[in-house]
Scaffold this motif. Structure first.
Motif, PDB file in Angstrom:
ATOM      1  N   PRO A   1       0.764  -1.224   0.021  1.00  0.00           N
ATOM      2  CA  PRO A   1       0.047  -0.042  -0.019  1.00  0.00           C
ATOM      3  C   PRO A   1       0.667   1.496   0.066  1.00  0.00           C
ATOM      4  O   PRO A   1       0.366   2.358  -0.521  1.00  0.00           O
ATOM      5  N   GLY A   2       1.935   1.207   0.539  1.00  0.00           N
ATOM      6  CA  GLY A   2       2.952   2.390   0.614  1.00  0.00           C
ATOM      7  C   GLY A   2       4.158   2.442  -0.456  1.00  0.00           C
ATOM      8  O   GLY A   2       4.847   3.661  -0.347  1.00  0.00           O
ATOM      9  N   LEU A   3       4.314   1.513  -0.910  1.00  0.00           N
ATOM     10  CA  LEU A   3       5.586   1.331  -1.685  1.00  0.00           C
ATOM     11  C   LEU A   3       5.305   0.334  -2.997  1.00  0.00           C
ATOM     12  O   LEU A   3       5.024  -0.872  -2.667  1.00  0.00           O
ATOM     13  N   VAL A   4       5.840   0.693  -4.014  1.00  0.00           N
ATOM     14  CA  VAL A   4       5.788  -0.210  -5.313  1.00  0.00           C
ATOM     15  C   VAL A   4       7.307  -0.357  -5.762  1.00  0.00           C
ATOM     16  O   VAL A   4       7.998   0.489  -5.843  1.00  0.00           O
ATOM     17  N   VAL A   5       7.720  -1.606  -5.788  1.00  0.00           N
ATOM     18  CA  VAL A   5       9.061  -2.051  -6.007  1.00  0.00           C
ATOM     19  C   VAL A   5       9.301  -2.747  -7.486  1.00  0.00           C
ATOM     20  O   VAL A   5       8.605  -3.893  -7.537  1.00  0.00           O
ATOM     21  N   GLY A   6       9.940  -2.232  -8.588  1.00  0.00           N
ATOM     22  CA  GLY A   6      10.421  -3.016  -9.740  1.00  0.00           C
ATOM     23  C   GLY A   6      11.713  -3.448  -9.547  1.00  0.00           C
ATOM     24  O   GLY A   6      12.587  -2.737  -9.166  1.00  0.00           O
ATOM     25  N   THR A   7      11.766  -4.725  -9.862  1.00  0.00           N
ATOM     26  CA  THR A   7      13.001  -5.598  -9.779  1.00  0.00           C
ATOM     27  C   THR A   7      13.267  -6.200 -11.148  1.00  0.00           C
ATOM     28  O   THR A   7      12.501  -7.115 -11.594  1.00  0.00           O
ATOM     29  N   TRP A   8      14.585  -5.883 -11.842  1.00  0.00           N
ATOM     30  CA  TRP A   8      14.770  -6.667 -13.070  1.00  0.00           C
ATOM     31  C   TRP A   8      16.295  -7.366 -12.845  1.00  0.00           C
ATOM     32  O   TRP A   8      17.168  -6.619 -12.299  1.00  0.00           O
ATOM     33  N   VAL A   9      16.500  -8.526 -13.212  1.00  0.00           N
ATOM     34  CA  VAL A   9      17.785  -9.298 -13.155  1.00  0.00           C
ATOM     35  C   VAL A   9      18.137  -9.886 -14.349  1.00  0.00           C
ATOM     36  O   VAL A   9      17.230 -10.632 -14.870  1.00  0.00           O
TER      37      VAL A   9
END
Length: 850
Positions: free
Chosen positions: A757-765
């Motif tokens: 609800p307070g943080l969106v995290v995008g991760t690519w490797v």
């Protein structure tokens, strides 16, 4: 006879009259000469009023985190402006006591000190007679003096020095009239130069003692003031004992001026010189280096806008104008994110090297065309290396001598010389070379006719042999390595192997943003900025199954589909002429496993397990790619943007439902933030305000938002994403989380898009080159490559109560009654009862399939 009578009767002799007359002439001449000299000097290049108004024009620009900490600086000279009221009093006292003890009493020139120096130098012949220059004179020298006497003889240098000294006196007097004593002190301390790219007292304090100048202890302040006599000589990193002795001289001067007591002096003189926190300012080391470079690009873009320019229309310069750049980056979050990346990437790299042991990624599974492409890529990395450039510079110097500087439009690179060599046997080769400009072609034709062409050709062949030998000779070197102090280790390998080794290091890109405000809180563009400057937040990579939620969301928003709706897991075909896809031949994709269960599964299972048949079915029902592309456009991904080949980045093809587009971590994180913000897209940004060095606001950010999804449809999507987190459940996170993994063809890219609800995290490797990949799906899937970074990061946030993150926040829940059923038991009872109620047209459309 009285003495007064004798005085009245005194008559000077002719000799005395002559002496008095010449003394009179001498005094008058001296006065006239001084006046004349100053008149002449007034017509020379002295500082103007404008120069005195702006004596220092090169200040570093600070990049400031959301909690007011300095992330880094952009500078030509690493100088930070400090006002007098903010100066450490020990610094001021040490400066005055050491450099100019009568600073408050003179008007720019201390004639008493000057007389002392002249007497000791000329009469007593003492070389160490002490300085006669005041702080104001030293400031004038720093700001406006030019002491380049090269090429002059001794007499000319002496006269020039006198001339310059007089100009400095005039400038010092002008400075005293223009500025207060306090302002002169501040100007001097801001202008003074140290070593290791430290300009001014603030940068020096940060460099040598790792702290703000206002926090310096007395002995630390004395050390920096002592260094001013000769910063290179009194260098605490190279000559600590000498610098310590110089520091004690300053402390003694402070005692002499009664700025410290005798007991304080005795105690401070015995203090060890502690420079254990020394750190040279660097853009390549520290927290948030990729972000620092991104701010430079964004600030330069913003400063180029007409409304953000100076009153005279000039563009602000981020390197010299001393700007304050306020950002949304949370340094604590950034540190946790970078830590999570490095912890996990060590495991990823270990698995990668195990999979590729005794195998060559540059040839494995590649046809001849692919091998050639990969070798060309490797060659390009050789050419940008410092080693290659050094060797090639020597070659170019020799060529310039041979050709007498002719053919300046030729670069004498591999492409040009390869064409020239081939043209010796086949002259039309040059004209057929599409990769060369016409003027280059003409020059190459003329070069082949020159008598020195054979010599140039031999030099080029020698260059190729030298490069081949040099890059294949084992050498002592440092290379990047996960899991070691400083992420660097000593080893012996050939320069070519070191290039191959560094290209095989797996990379990562992580961005985190507040979905409600649009503030970017974390920006990890790679694993180590010193070794890898390429920023993977902005790079386009195939997104795989992380794209599927956009297809699900489009179907739910358009048709009101329940996530419990059953879709048969079979191979679906979209035929030519069907819908508005414009296909020329049938499209019948398979599941990633190659198998179909031939039984119904709901949307929860379809998304959680990335079942391709469900996504194809939904796209088939939409009948067009435009609803998905339109949703993406409202989520910040420009549907009109095109690739380098002219096609749309998000094509109007049904294959997008399986994740074929190439998009960036930046775009994907912003789009997923819509799900976490009740269907409202907030444009992400990281610069909130820019001020000039006087505090005037140049730019202030404004929020931009679009309602992309209806609240209830978004609520359903969040519920689907909460069910697709897979192995994250084992971490027992306190936060409400949802997310989606993504794995692309041949395991080239691994993704995880995580929402709270307070943080969106995008991760690519993945690898910097697309053939740097895992060979197995087990190791190459997004759930193994990328998702653990998200899990580790959220764990670190939850464990720190001081960080600006609330794990107790909940996703928005629309009020009852809601029209879309998310309780699958209730859904089954509702649609499988004998007295099935009436349904609307959308429900009838869906149910017709079964």
């Amino acid at each position: 006879m009285s003495s007064s009578k004798k005085d009245q009767d005194f008559t000077p002799t002719p000799l005395q009259r002559s002496i008095i007359k010449w003394l009179y002439y001498l005094v008058i001449g001296a006065i006239v000469s001084i006046i004349f000299t100053f008149i002449i000097l007034s017509f020379t290049k002295l500082p103007t009023f404008e120069d005195l108004e702006n004596p220092i024009d090169t200040y570093a620009s600070d990049v400031i985190s959301s909690d007011g900490r300095i992330i880094g600086r952009h500078f030509r000279y690493n100088r930070v402006q400090v006002e007098y009221d903010s100066l450490n009093p020990y610094i001021v006292k040490a400066l005055v006591a050491t450099e100019d003890e009568r600073f408050l009493k003179h008007a720019g020139i201390d004639f008493k000190a000057l007389g002392r120096v002249l007497f000791r130098t000329l009469v007593l012949s003492k070389s160490e007679s002490g300085g006669g220059s005041t702080i104001t004179q030293q400031l004038a020298k720093q700001l406006f003096s030019n002491r380049d006497f090269s090429g002059k003889n001794k007499l000319s240098r002496t006269l020039s020095l006198i001339f310059v000294k007089l100009k400095e006196w005039i400038t010092a007097v002008k400075l005293e009239r223009r500025y207060s004593k306090q302002e002169i002190i501040a100007l001097y301390l801001n202008r003074c130069e140290f070593v290791y790219d430290a300009y001014g007292i603030q940068s020096a304090a940060e460099t040598f003692f790792g702290k703000d100048q206002k926090d310096l202890d007395p002995e630390e302040a004395a050390t920096l003031i002592g260094m001013l006599k000769n910063p290179s000589y009194f260098n605490p990193m190279r000559r600590p004992e000498l610098t310590r002795n110089r520091r004690n001289v300053v402390l003694s001067q402070m005692r002499k001026s009664k700025f410290i007591t005798k007991d304080e002096l005795d105690s401070l003189k015995n203090t060890e010189l502690d420079v254990s926190r020394f750190k040279r300012a660097s853009h390549s080391e520290g927290i948030g280096r990729y972000f620092l470079m991104e701010t430079r690009r964004e600030v330069e873009r913003l400063l180029d806008l007409p409304e953000n320019r100076k009153p005279n229309g000039e563009k602000y310069n981020i390197f010299i104008d001393g700007l304050k750049i306020y950002t949304t980056l949370d340094l604590t979050m950034q540190e946790y994110a970078e830590s999570a990346v490095m912890e996990h990437m060590k495991d990823v790299q270990d698995r990668y090297f195990k999979e590729w042991k005794n195998l060559d990624p540059w040839t494995y599974g590649a046809d001849q065309q692919q091998k050639n492409f990969r070798q060309r890529s490797l060659r390009s990395h050789i050419k940008v290396s410092d080693r290659y450039r050094s060797i090639r510079k020597n070659f170019m110097d020799e060529v310039a001598l041979i050709t007498n500087g002719d053919y300046e439009n030729l670069r004498f690179n591999d492409e040009e010389l390869a064409v020239a060599l081939k043209a010796q046997e086949d002259p039309p080769t040059i004209r057929k070379a599409d990769n060369l400009d016409d003027d280059v072609k003409k020059s190459l034709e003329n070069l082949l006719k020159e008598p020195y062409w054979p010599e140039v050709k031999e030099f080029w062949k020698d260059l190729e042999e030298r490069i081949e030998e040099d890059f294949n000779t084992p050498t002592d070197m440092k290379v990047f390595a996960y899991g070691v102090d400083g992420f660097e280790k000593d080893t012996v390998m050939t320069p070519l192997d070191s290039i191959r080794y560094h290209r095989m290091i797996m990379q990562a890109g992580v961005m985190a943003m507040d979905p409600v405000t649009g503030h970017i809180k974390v920006w990890v563009g790679g694993v180590n900025y010193r070794y890898y400057q390429y920023d993977h937040i902005r790079s386009n990579r195939q997104v795989g199954s992380t794209f599927k939620p956009f297809v699900y969301a489009s179907a739910i928003a358009n048709f009101g589909i329940s996530p419990c709706f059953p879709i048969k897991d079979v191979q679906y075909t979209i035929s030519p002429g069907e819908g508005r896809f414009g296909l020329l031949e049938p499209w019948s994709p398979k599941n990633s496993t190659g198998e179909f269960r031939n039984e119904p599964i709901d949307l929860y299972e379809g998304l959680a397990n990335s079942v391709n048949s469900v996504s194809v079915y939904l796209m088939k029902q939409l009948g067009d790619a435009e609803p998905v592309r339109g949703l993406l456009h409202n989520m910040g991904i420009d549907s009109s943007a095109r690739r380098y080949d002219g096609d749309y980045r998000v094509p109007r093809q049904p294959s997008i439902c399986l994740g074929s587009p190439d998009l960036s971590v930046y775009e994907m994180t912003a789009a997923y933030s819509t799900f976490a913000n009740n269907g409202v897209y907030k444009r992400p940004y990281f610069i909130t305000m820019i001020e000039d060095r006087n505090g005037k606001v140049i730019y202030r950010a404004t929020d931009e938002e679009i309602v992309a999804l209806p609240s209830e449809a978004n609520y359903v999507m969040v519920d689907l994403l909460k069910g697709a987190v897979g192995g994250l459940r084992a971490r027992n996170l306190k936060s409400a989380v949802g997310g989606k993994t993504g794995t692309t063809n041949d395991h080239v890219d691994g993704w995880f898009m995580g929402i709270t609800p307070g943080l969106v995290v995008g991760t690519w490797v993945g690898g910097s080159d697309r053939w740097i990949r895992f060979r197995s799906f087990f190791n190459g899937q997004g759930s193994r490559m990328a998702r653990p970074i998200f899990g580790k990061f959220i764990e670190k946030l939850e464990a720190d109560p001081t960080v600006d993150y609330d794990p107790d926040l909940k996703f928005f829940t629309p009020p009852e009654p809601r029209t879309i059923v998310t309780d699958c038991d209730q859904y089954a009872r509702f649609y499988q009862s004998d007295d099935e109620p009436d349904v609307d047209i959308d429900d009838e459309f869906i149910l017709d399939e079964f």
